[in-house]
Design a protein around this motif. Structure first.
Motif, PDB file in Angstrom:
ATOM      1  N   PRO A  41     -13.253  -1.246 -28.987  1.00 42.09           N
ATOM      2  CA  PRO A  41     -14.142  -2.620 -29.031  1.00 42.09           C
ATOM      3  C   PRO A  41     -14.750  -2.429 -27.864  1.00 42.09           C
ATOM      4  O   PRO A  41     -14.416  -1.724 -26.816  1.00 42.09           O
ATOM      5  CB  PRO A  41     -13.017  -3.853 -29.229  1.00 42.09           C
ATOM      6  CG  PRO A  41     -11.700  -3.297 -28.641  1.00 42.09           C
ATOM      7  CD  PRO A  41     -11.832  -1.838 -28.947  1.00 42.09           C
ATOM      8  N   ASP A  42     -15.904  -3.291 -27.639  1.00 38.47           N
ATOM      9  CA  ASP A  42     -16.411  -3.337 -26.525  1.00 38.47           C
ATOM     10  C   ASP A  42     -15.651  -4.191 -25.490  1.00 38.47           C
ATOM     11  O   ASP A  42     -14.788  -5.025 -25.782  1.00 38.47           O
ATOM     12  CB  ASP A  42     -17.812  -3.939 -26.526  1.00 38.47           C
ATOM     13  CG  ASP A  42     -18.874  -3.150 -27.381  1.00 38.47           C
ATOM     14  OD1 ASP A  42     -18.971  -2.028 -26.819  1.00 38.47           O
ATOM     15  OD2 ASP A  42     -19.665  -3.712 -28.013  1.00 38.47           O
ATOM     16  N   PRO A  43     -15.676  -3.861 -23.975  1.00 32.88           N
ATOM     17  CA  PRO A  43     -16.488  -2.954 -23.467  1.00 32.88           C
ATOM     18  C   PRO A  43     -16.078  -1.563 -23.645  1.00 32.88           C
ATOM     19  O   PRO A  43     -14.934  -1.441 -23.453  1.00 32.88           O
ATOM     20  CB  PRO A  43     -16.813  -3.368 -21.993  1.00 32.88           C
ATOM     21  CG  PRO A  43     -15.432  -4.014 -21.799  1.00 32.88           C
ATOM     22  CD  PRO A  43     -15.190  -4.663 -23.111  1.00 32.88           C
ATOM     23  N   ARG A  44     -16.845  -0.630 -24.076  1.00 35.27           N
ATOM     24  CA  ARG A  44     -16.463   0.758 -24.088  1.00 35.27           C
ATOM     25  C   ARG A  44     -16.701   1.562 -22.695  1.00 35.27           C
ATOM     26  O   ARG A  44     -17.620   1.157 -21.901  1.00 35.27           O
ATOM     27  CB  ARG A  44     -17.107   1.475 -25.441  1.00 35.27           C
ATOM     28  CG  ARG A  44     -16.712   0.728 -26.569  1.00 35.27           C
ATOM     29  CD  ARG A  44     -17.666   1.562 -27.752  1.00 35.27           C
ATOM     30  NE  ARG A  44     -17.216   0.906 -29.093  1.00 35.27           N
ATOM     31  CZ  ARG A  44     -18.215   0.133 -29.563  1.00 35.27           C
ATOM     32  NH1 ARG A  44     -19.506  -0.024 -29.138  1.00 35.27           N
ATOM     33  NH2 ARG A  44     -17.900  -0.444 -30.839  1.00 35.27           N
ATOM     34  N   PRO A  45     -16.029   2.674 -22.781  1.00 37.64           N
ATOM     35  CA  PRO A  45     -16.279   3.576 -21.642  1.00 37.64           C
ATOM     36  C   PRO A  45     -17.960   4.068 -21.298  1.00 37.64           C
ATOM     37  O   PRO A  45     -18.350   3.935 -22.291  1.00 37.64           O
ATOM     38  CB  PRO A  45     -15.475   4.554 -21.574  1.00 37.64           C
ATOM     39  CG  PRO A  45     -14.801   4.644 -22.943  1.00 37.64           C
ATOM     40  CD  PRO A  45     -14.768   3.200 -23.396  1.00 37.64           C
ATOM     41  N   PRO A  46     -18.160   4.366 -20.323  1.00 34.27           N
ATOM     42  CA  PRO A  46     -19.523   4.680 -19.901  1.00 34.27           C
ATOM     43  C   PRO A  46     -20.121   5.832 -20.723  1.00 34.27           C
ATOM     44  O   PRO A  46     -21.107   5.927 -21.228  1.00 34.27           O
ATOM     45  CB  PRO A  46     -19.776   5.025 -18.656  1.00 34.27           C
ATOM     46  CG  PRO A  46     -18.275   5.004 -17.875  1.00 34.27           C
ATOM     47  CD  PRO A  46     -17.354   4.245 -18.863  1.00 34.27           C
ATOM     48  N   GLN A  47     -19.017   6.694 -20.978  1.00 36.71           N
ATOM     49  CA  GLN A  47     -19.451   7.976 -21.664  1.00 36.71           C
ATOM     50  C   GLN A  47     -19.827   7.883 -23.105  1.00 36.71           C
ATOM     51  O   GLN A  47     -20.354   8.576 -23.880  1.00 36.71           O
ATOM     52  CB  GLN A  47     -18.246   9.212 -21.593  1.00 36.71           C
ATOM     53  CG  GLN A  47     -17.806   9.542 -20.129  1.00 36.71           C
ATOM     54  CD  GLN A  47     -16.783   8.732 -19.536  1.00 36.71           C
ATOM     55  OE1 GLN A  47     -16.517   7.347 -19.907  1.00 36.71           O
ATOM     56  NE2 GLN A  47     -16.318   9.097 -18.511  1.00 36.71           N
ATOM     57  N   ALA A  48     -19.431   6.575 -23.807  1.00 35.68           N
ATOM     58  CA  ALA A  48     -19.769   6.279 -25.033  1.00 35.68           C
ATOM     59  C   ALA A  48     -21.132   5.814 -25.249  1.00 35.68           C
ATOM     60  O   ALA A  48     -21.735   6.009 -26.291  1.00 35.68           O
ATOM     61  CB  ALA A  48     -18.863   4.978 -25.602  1.00 35.68           C
ATOM     62  N   ALA A  49     -22.056   6.007 -24.117  1.00 32.47           N
ATOM     63  CA  ALA A  49     -23.453   5.758 -24.315  1.00 32.47           C
ATOM     64  C   ALA A  49     -24.019   7.053 -25.033  1.00 32.47           C
ATOM     65  O   ALA A  49     -25.292   6.535 -25.738  1.00 32.47           O
ATOM     66  CB  ALA A  49     -24.212   5.649 -23.044  1.00 32.47           C
ATOM     67  N   MET A  50     -23.381   8.202 -24.964  1.00 29.64           N
ATOM     68  CA  MET A  50     -23.979   9.213 -25.770  1.00 29.64           C
ATOM     69  C   MET A  50     -24.010   9.137 -27.157  1.00 29.64           C
ATOM     70  O   MET A  50     -24.606   9.729 -27.767  1.00 29.64           O
ATOM     71  CB  MET A  50     -23.304  10.461 -25.234  1.00 29.64           C
ATOM     72  CG  MET A  50     -23.518  11.044 -23.857  1.00 29.64           C
ATOM     73  SD  MET A  50     -22.604  12.675 -23.468  1.00 29.64           S
ATOM     74  CE  MET A  50     -23.904  13.717 -24.588  1.00 29.64           C
ATOM     75  N   LEU A  51     -23.246   8.332 -27.658  1.00 25.37           N
ATOM     76  CA  LEU A  51     -22.769   7.999 -28.945  1.00 25.37           C
ATOM     77  C   LEU A  51     -23.635   6.723 -29.574  1.00 25.37           C
ATOM     78  O   LEU A  51     -24.408   6.749 -30.515  1.00 25.37           O
ATOM     79  CB  LEU A  51     -21.520   7.576 -29.193  1.00 25.37           C
ATOM     80  CG  LEU A  51     -20.488   8.774 -28.770  1.00 25.37           C
ATOM     81  CD1 LEU A  51     -18.786   8.103 -29.297  1.00 25.37           C
ATOM     82  CD2 LEU A  51     -20.564  10.019 -29.629  1.00 25.37           C
ATOM     83  N   PHE A  52     -23.933   5.878 -28.572  1.00 28.54           N
ATOM     84  CA  PHE A  52     -24.674   4.624 -29.253  1.00 28.54           C
ATOM     85  C   PHE A  52     -25.922   4.330 -28.680  1.00 28.54           C
ATOM     86  O   PHE A  52     -26.622   3.418 -29.074  1.00 28.54           O
ATOM     87  CB  PHE A  52     -23.811   3.468 -28.579  1.00 28.54           C
ATOM     88  CG  PHE A  52     -22.452   3.550 -29.314  1.00 28.54           C
ATOM     89  CD1 PHE A  52     -22.250   2.775 -30.670  1.00 28.54           C
ATOM     90  CD2 PHE A  52     -21.272   4.073 -28.766  1.00 28.54           C
ATOM     91  CE1 PHE A  52     -21.124   2.582 -31.388  1.00 28.54           C
ATOM     92  CE2 PHE A  52     -19.854   3.851 -29.582  1.00 28.54           C
ATOM     93  CZ  PHE A  52     -19.871   3.330 -30.822  1.00 28.54           C
ATOM     94  N   ASP A  53     -26.376   5.229 -27.607  1.00 27.99           N
ATOM     95  CA  ASP A  53     -27.728   5.020 -26.778  1.00 27.99           C
ATOM     96  C   ASP A  53     -28.856   5.197 -27.884  1.00 27.99           C
ATOM     97  O   ASP A  53     -28.625   6.342 -28.604  1.00 27.99           O
ATOM     98  CB  ASP A  53     -27.885   5.395 -25.578  1.00 27.99           C
ATOM     99  CG  ASP A  53     -27.360   4.615 -24.400  1.00 27.99           C
ATOM    100  OD1 ASP A  53     -26.656   3.545 -24.808  1.00 27.99           O
ATOM    101  OD2 ASP A  53     -27.318   4.817 -23.304  1.00 27.99           O
ATOM    102  N   ALA A  54     -30.000   4.611 -28.018  1.00 28.15           N
ATOM    103  CA  ALA A  54     -31.076   4.881 -29.004  1.00 28.15           C
ATOM    104  C   ALA A  54     -31.681   6.291 -28.629  1.00 28.15           C
ATOM    105  O   ALA A  54     -32.195   6.911 -29.404  1.00 28.15           O
ATOM    106  CB  ALA A  54     -32.053   3.998 -29.067  1.00 28.15           C
ATOM    107  N   GLY A  55     -31.574   6.717 -27.496  1.00 33.48           N
ATOM    108  CA  GLY A  55     -32.339   7.891 -27.015  1.00 33.48           C
ATOM    109  C   GLY A  55     -31.289   9.261 -27.085  1.00 33.48           C
ATOM    110  O   GLY A  55     -30.957   9.746 -26.317  1.00 33.48           O
TER     111      GLY A  55
END
Length: 258
Positions: A34-48
């Motif tokens: 669940p949120d909040p997820r670790p910062p490295q998860a941005a590579m999975l969820f960020d739109a870019g």
């Protein structure tokens, strides 16, 4: 006359883009963490998403974001929960579960492995605080991963055996001999799997002299050696990580019966 215009991509479309393994990892992490997820998860969820990513390049970037060039950073310990989530989900292919466990082992042993590699010098990129936090994080994650042993494929069992001897307990160590018996019967000495399994069993016994002898014999014959003055445990974990890497390159699912 009306002209057709391509619809503007939505944020959902952007997030869903990228190689298949990214989509799979994102789905598993979304379900398990669940949120909040670790910062490295941005590579999975960020739109870019990187338009140049394929499965292989994404995996390299994602794993490097967690354990950066085999060194620990302040956020490394947080990111390790992503690897545990992937390693513990059967939707993830076996080779990726293997890689996740292998990276957990590497994160837990950074300090010892680098010490053995640079002895007597201090490792150049040592970060003691981050290394301790990473090690503690893997220690906390290990029991749940080991509980999957009976359901795991042989390849992942080999990686889990490595974690078991990095974090020995009175319960896990005695279980290794019967659990690894099939491997020792099917893979003789002198094979990658056979030597790795037998070395794991040596590490499972609290006999430093025997561990040192096995480490020197194996490194003299087949592996990158370390300075004899380095601590025995550091030398042994340096060797263990090398052996597991080679085992992982040889197969996705070793054909040993359960």
């Amino acid at each position: 006359m009306d002209t057709y215009a391509e619809p503007e991509p939505t944020r959902h479309d952007a997030i869903a883009s990228g190689p298949p393994v990214r989509k799979l990892f994102r789905d598993v992490v979304a379900d398990r963490l669940p949120d909040p997820r670790p910062p490295q998860a941005a590579m999975l969820f960020d739109a870019g998403a990187d338009p140049c990513w394929d499965d292989r390049s994404f995996l390299a970037d994602f794993y490097n974001e967690i354990l950066h060039q085999d060194t620990c950073r302040p956020a490394t310990a947080e990111g390790l929960v992503l690897l545990a989530a992937l390693a513990g989900d059967d939707r993830i292919p076996a080779r990726h579960r293997f890689q996740a466990v292998q990276l957990l082992l590497r994160a837990a042993t950074v300090a010892e492995r680098h010490l053995a590699d640079t002895w007597p010098a201090t490792p150049r990129h040592a970060a003691p605080g981050s290394e301790v936090r990473a090690r503690d994080a893997v220690r906390a994650l290990t029991p749940d991963l080991l509980s999957r042993w009976s359901a795991e494929c042989p390849a992942v069992r080999l990686a889990l055996a490595g974690l078991a001897v990095v974090f020995p307990t009175a319960r896990t160590l005695p279980a290794l001999t019967p659990r690894l018996g099939t491997f020792t019967h099917q893979h003789p000495r002198g094979t990658d799997i056979g030597d790795y399994v037998r070395f794991v069993l040596v590490l499972a016994a609290p006999d430093e002299a025997r561990i040192l002898t096995a480490t020197e014999q194996l490194t003299d014959a087949h592996w990158t050696g370390t300075a004899r003055g380095a601590p025995t445990r550091a030398r042994a974990l340096h060797l263990l990580a090398q052996m597991l890497t080679r085992v992982g390159t040889g197969f996705d699912r070793p054909r040993a019966p359960r």
